[in-house]
Design a protein around this motif. Sequence first.
Motif, PDB file in Angstrom:
ATOM      1  N   ALA A  26       0.850  -1.201   0.000  1.00 39.73           N
ATOM      2  CA  ALA A  26       0.000   0.000   0.000  1.00 39.73           C
ATOM      3  C   ALA A  26       0.878   1.239   0.000  1.00 39.73           C
ATOM      4  CB  ALA A  26      -0.887   0.002   1.241  1.00 39.73           C
ATOM      5  N   PRO A  27       0.437   2.309  -0.633  1.00 41.45           N
ATOM      6  CA  PRO A  27       1.228   3.525  -0.619  1.00 41.45           C
ATOM      7  C   PRO A  27       1.321   4.080   0.795  1.00 41.45           C
ATOM      8  CG  PRO A  27      -0.938   3.922  -1.593  1.00 41.45           C
ATOM      9  CD  PRO A  27      -0.817   2.449  -1.346  1.00 41.45           C
ATOM     10  N   ALA A  28       2.475   4.614   1.118  1.00 37.63           N
ATOM     11  CA  ALA A  28       2.671   5.191   2.451  1.00 37.63           C
ATOM     12  C   ALA A  28       1.913   6.507   2.544  1.00 37.63           C
ATOM     13  CB  ALA A  28       4.150   5.421   2.711  1.00 37.63           C
ATOM     14  N   GLY A  29       1.326   6.767   3.689  1.00 38.82           N
ATOM     15  CA  GLY A  29       0.626   8.032   3.900  1.00 38.82           C
ATOM     16  C   GLY A  29       1.622   9.148   4.134  1.00 38.82           C
ATOM     17  N   PRO A  30       1.134  10.369   4.239  1.00 40.09           N
ATOM     18  CA  PRO A  30       2.046  11.479   4.476  1.00 40.09           C
ATOM     19  C   PRO A  30       2.741  11.328   5.829  1.00 40.09           C
ATOM     20  CG  PRO A  30      -0.238  12.212   4.616  1.00 40.09           C
ATOM     21  CD  PRO A  30      -0.250  10.777   4.172  1.00 40.09           C
ATOM     22  N   ALA A  31       3.969  11.788   5.883  1.00 39.88           N
ATOM     23  CA  ALA A  31       4.736  11.721   7.133  1.00 39.88           C
ATOM     24  C   ALA A  31       4.176  12.737   8.121  1.00 39.88           C
ATOM     25  CB  ALA A  31       6.201  12.010   6.858  1.00 39.88           C
ATOM     26  N   PHE A  71      -4.502  12.634  18.581  1.00 44.24           N
ATOM     27  CA  PHE A  71      -5.329  11.905  17.623  1.00 44.24           C
ATOM     28  C   PHE A  71      -5.472  10.464  18.101  1.00 44.24           C
ATOM     29  CE2 PHE A  71      -3.639  15.435  15.233  1.00 44.24           C
ATOM     30  CZ  PHE A  71      -4.713  15.830  14.453  1.00 44.24           C
ATOM     31  N   PHE A  72      -6.686   9.929  17.988  1.00 51.44           N
ATOM     32  CA  PHE A  72      -6.925   8.548  18.417  1.00 51.44           C
ATOM     33  C   PHE A  72      -7.974   7.923  17.506  1.00 51.44           C
ATOM     34  CE2 PHE A  72      -9.932  11.129  20.740  1.00 51.44           C
ATOM     35  CZ  PHE A  72     -11.092  10.372  20.812  1.00 51.44           C
ATOM     36  N   PRO A  73      -7.979   6.590  17.414  1.00 50.74           N
ATOM     37  CA  PRO A  73      -8.873   5.927  16.462  1.00 50.74           C
ATOM     38  C   PRO A  73     -10.373   6.042  16.740  1.00 50.74           C
ATOM     39  CG  PRO A  73      -7.012   4.509  16.961  1.00 50.74           C
ATOM     40  CD  PRO A  73      -6.953   5.667  17.925  1.00 50.74           C
ATOM     41  N   LYS A  74     -10.828   5.662  17.943  1.00 55.84           N
ATOM     42  CA  LYS A  74     -12.287   5.595  18.150  1.00 55.84           C
ATOM     43  C   LYS A  74     -12.634   5.650  19.629  1.00 55.84           C
ATOM     44  CE  LYS A  74     -16.343   3.746  16.222  1.00 55.84           C
ATOM     45  NZ  LYS A  74     -17.056   4.970  16.109  1.00 55.84           N
ATOM     46  N   ALA A  75     -13.628   6.451  19.948  1.00 54.74           N
ATOM     47  CA  ALA A  75     -14.111   6.573  21.323  1.00 54.74           C
ATOM     48  C   ALA A  75     -14.576   5.225  21.855  1.00 54.74           C
ATOM     49  CB  ALA A  75     -15.261   7.577  21.390  1.00 54.74           C
ATOM     50  N   ARG A  76     -14.320   5.026  23.136  1.00 54.99           N
ATOM     51  CA  ARG A  76     -14.784   3.865  23.903  1.00 54.99           C
ATOM     52  C   ARG A  76     -14.131   2.535  23.517  1.00 54.99           C
ATOM     53  NH1 ARG A  76     -19.189   5.274  27.297  1.00 54.99           N
ATOM     54  NH2 ARG A  76     -20.271   7.145  26.622  1.00 54.99           N
ATOM     55  N   THR A  77     -13.122   2.560  22.680  1.00 54.78           N
ATOM     56  CA  THR A  77     -12.394   1.320  22.393  1.00 54.78           C
ATOM     57  C   THR A  77     -11.322   1.140  23.476  1.00 54.78           C
ATOM     58  OG1 THR A  77     -10.895   2.476  20.893  1.00 54.78           O
ATOM     59  CG2 THR A  77     -12.822   1.393  19.906  1.00 54.78           C
ATOM     60  N   ARG A  78     -10.831  -0.065  23.625  1.00 55.16           N
ATOM     61  CA  ARG A  78      -9.935  -0.394  24.736  1.00 55.16           C
ATOM     62  C   ARG A  78      -8.702   0.515  24.807  1.00 55.16           C
ATOM     63  NH1 ARG A  78      -5.443  -3.478  25.370  1.00 55.16           N
ATOM     64  NH2 ARG A  78      -5.089  -4.270  27.455  1.00 55.16           N
ATOM     65  N   VAL A 135      -8.837  17.869   9.836  1.00 54.64           N
ATOM     66  CA  VAL A 135      -7.744  18.067  10.785  1.00 54.64           C
ATOM     67  C   VAL A 135      -6.783  16.883  10.689  1.00 54.64           C
ATOM     68  CG1 VAL A 135      -7.100  18.468  13.191  1.00 54.64           C
ATOM     69  CG2 VAL A 135      -9.245  19.415  12.304  1.00 54.64           C
ATOM     70  N   GLY A 136      -7.327  15.690  10.623  1.00 50.41           N
ATOM     71  CA  GLY A 136      -6.500  14.495  10.487  1.00 50.41           C
ATOM     72  C   GLY A 136      -5.634  14.515   9.244  1.00 50.41           C
ATOM     73  N   ASN A 142      -4.834  10.900   9.415  1.00 50.18           N
ATOM     74  CA  ASN A 142      -5.909  10.176   8.768  1.00 50.18           C
ATOM     75  C   ASN A 142      -5.372   8.882   8.148  1.00 50.18           C
ATOM     76  OD1 ASN A 142      -8.507   9.739   7.845  1.00 50.18           O
ATOM     77  ND2 ASN A 142      -8.182  10.882   5.953  1.00 50.18           N
ATOM     78  N   THR A 143      -6.008   7.773   8.428  1.00 51.73           N
ATOM     79  CA  THR A 143      -5.557   6.488   7.885  1.00 51.73           C
ATOM     80  C   THR A 143      -6.127   6.194   6.510  1.00 51.73           C
ATOM     81  OG1 THR A 143      -7.406   5.256   8.817  1.00 51.73           O
ATOM     82  CG2 THR A 143      -5.418   5.476  10.198  1.00 51.73           C
ATOM     83  N   GLY A 144      -7.193   6.884   6.128  1.00 53.05           N
ATOM     84  CA  GLY A 144      -7.874   6.560   4.891  1.00 53.05           C
ATOM     85  C   GLY A 144      -8.817   5.375   5.062  1.00 53.05           C
ATOM     86  N   GLU A 145      -8.909   4.865   6.282  1.00 50.67           N
ATOM     87  CA  GLU A 145      -9.747   3.704   6.569  1.00 50.67           C
ATOM     88  C   GLU A 145     -10.877   4.045   7.542  1.00 50.67           C
ATOM     89  OE1 GLU A 145      -7.047   0.697   7.927  1.00 50.67           O
ATOM     90  OE2 GLU A 145      -5.883   0.777   6.090  1.00 50.67           O
ATOM     91  N   GLY A 146     -11.207   5.324   7.671  1.00 50.74           N
ATOM     92  CA  GLY A 146     -12.336   5.708   8.503  1.00 50.74           C
ATOM     93  C   GLY A 146     -12.000   6.071   9.936  1.00 50.74           C
ATOM     94  N   PHE A 147     -10.733   6.153  10.275  1.00 49.87           N
ATOM     95  CA  PHE A 147     -10.344   6.567  11.625  1.00 49.87           C
ATOM     96  C   PHE A 147      -8.964   7.206  11.575  1.00 49.87           C
ATOM     97  CE2 PHE A 147      -9.287   2.099  11.039  1.00 49.87           C
ATOM     98  CZ  PHE A 147      -7.964   2.036  11.417  1.00 49.87           C
ATOM     99  N   HIS A 148      -8.524   7.749  12.708  1.00 48.80           N
ATOM    100  CA  HIS A 148      -7.199   8.380  12.790  1.00 48.80           C
ATOM    101  C   HIS A 148      -6.192   7.434  13.413  1.00 48.80           C
ATOM    102  CE1 HIS A 148      -8.735  12.093  11.388  1.00 48.80           C
ATOM    103  NE2 HIS A 148      -9.177  12.586  12.523  1.00 48.80           N
ATOM    104  N   LYS A 149      -4.932   7.673  13.085  1.00 46.54           N
ATOM    105  CA  LYS A 149      -3.820   6.976  13.746  1.00 46.54           C
ATOM    106  C   LYS A 149      -3.700   7.522  15.167  1.00 46.54           C
ATOM    107  CE  LYS A 149      -1.182   7.333   9.487  1.00 46.54           C
ATOM    108  NZ  LYS A 149      -0.057   8.025   8.866  1.00 46.54           N
TER     109      LYS A 149
END
Length: 191
Positions: A26-31, A71-78, A135-136, A142-149
């Motif tokens: 997969a192409p690398a995202g922006p640094a 930045f974090f992926p998703k609220a209420r996840t472990r 902002v991501g 932004n991961t491009g997969e629906g959440f943030h790193k």
Amino acid sequence: MSIRSRFAALAASIAFVPALVGAQSAPAGPAPLKVGDAAPDFTVATATAAGLSAKPFKLSEHRGETVILAFFPKARTRGCTVQMESYRDRYAELFKSGQKVTLVGVSVDPDSALTSWAKDAKFPFQFAADVDRKVGVAYAANTGEGFHKRLLYVIDPQGKIAYVAAPFNQMSADAYTDLGSAITKAGHGAH
């Protein structure tokens, strides 16, 4: 097949492997932004335990403060819960109880989900509802997969990136020690 023919065939197959591997990866995202870079300005809706903030958060309006964008992926996840509860439990120590230090947790969750989570967990800081991911994208989260790193920036009072944790290791005590040092150092640069 002679040794020379076998060697030529092996060399040709080895030469082909990098092209094949490159085509499949997969192409690398922006640094992430680097220390010393100007922090991109943005405006975003924020939520706290009290509800949706009446005024959107605009980074440039926080000059003179140290701002932490977590930045974090998703609220209420472990993993995200471990991270945000650690911020809550260390809020006075790490974030100077919000005195000239502003912590903003940033995810793609809607403000209603962030408000509910902040209220339930009694988080004393604000969350940015980056539902459009602008902002991501600006901060290479932004991961491009629906959440943030899981990525963290400390922005000094002059609006420059003072510290980057890419990724932020929410399970490591050292990550919080390093963050505290970075916040202190960024704040001292303002004097």
